[in-house]
Design a protein around this motif. Sequence first.
Motif: not given
Length: 386
Positions: A45-54, A360-366, A369-374
């Motif tokens: 999940l991409k939770t921080v939009k480009d241009g914003f502080e994380p 885990s991070e590596d497991a979830a990459e597989k 759902f793939g990569l989603m926008d939050a």
Amino acid sequence: MKYLIILGDGMADWPNEALDNKTPLAYANIPNMDRIARVGRSGMLKTVKDGFEPGSDIANLSVLGYDPALYYTGRGALEAVSMGIDLDEDDIAYRCNLVTVTDGVMRDFSAGHITSEEGAALLSALDAALPDVSLYPGVSYRNLLVVPAGAGAETTPPHDIVDEEIAEHLPEGGDASLLAECVRVSREVFADHPVNQKRIAEGKVPATQIWPWSGGKKPQLPSFEERYGVRGAMISAVDLLNGIARCAGMDVVTVPGATGYLDTDYMAKARYAVRALETADFVYMHVEAPDEAGHLGSAEEKVLAIERLDEAVSYILDHVEGVIALLPDHPTPLALKTHTSDPVPFAVMGLGTDDVDSYSEDAAEKGSFGLMDALDFIPMLTAKRE
């Protein structure tokens, strides 16, 4: 249908030498989190939009489906709502940490996790010395400073500059000179304050000054229930999350023993989450501890926080039927002691299965759902299905 999100703040990380070059999630013993991934589906999940502080403000707004580009005004304002502070239209509320600065270097963004009682005493003395602003004590080091008819300022979170010179990170813009004066006065007021004298005598670090940051005006969020058709409830010991919830018209559930730190009562949060689902359709259970451990740079504490959360997950799995989602809001890598904007791993139980068998991070990459926008996450969870 019932929906429960379990969010471990800052839980994601990078591989670490102290953990056999694994991330804390991959290293920890988390059979219950693994179970969610094994019988459910995973993704990133991409939770921080480009241009914003994380920050947790941006990330949690996004996870809840509120676009920061439209709704974010500043962390301080969200916390003010949680604390019941009535802001006028032009007031600027800043988060105001009690910090430890020595020789011009940020040594501790939390003043040794000062107690709420100690913080309130310091803030009371300082408020009396600052007639042009208002100070409001919060929990531990987390407090607020409100500037009437403020102009705002560009600021830096103190947890981003631990062990760095503060001179390079002072406020700039509209309210900067006023904030600088408040900081100067705080150094004078705190220097010989009985709270600090007692802390020093006990071998604890003192609160040497305040650090105002992330100011903003009162936000206006659309109703969570009207957007998603479910009644929502928030469980968190952090004013930021409770402020978001109140702005969104969600119920805020207070949990005895929830501290927003490493010593929080994880199981109490789980019990109250289950109980909240008796009247709410959707519960967002936020646990701050992994993030605090990340800021400390302690691999041991971060793994322990994750494993304690996993025990609470066991209780939830035994008592909740419905859609259960597990995720962090952002990574807080031990190596950096601050947040990053990397996508985070998530697992969802109750919406089908895939081939991922651990969390885990590596497991979830597989995951399927793939990569989603939050911003698409809650709509995906609550979508009507045949």
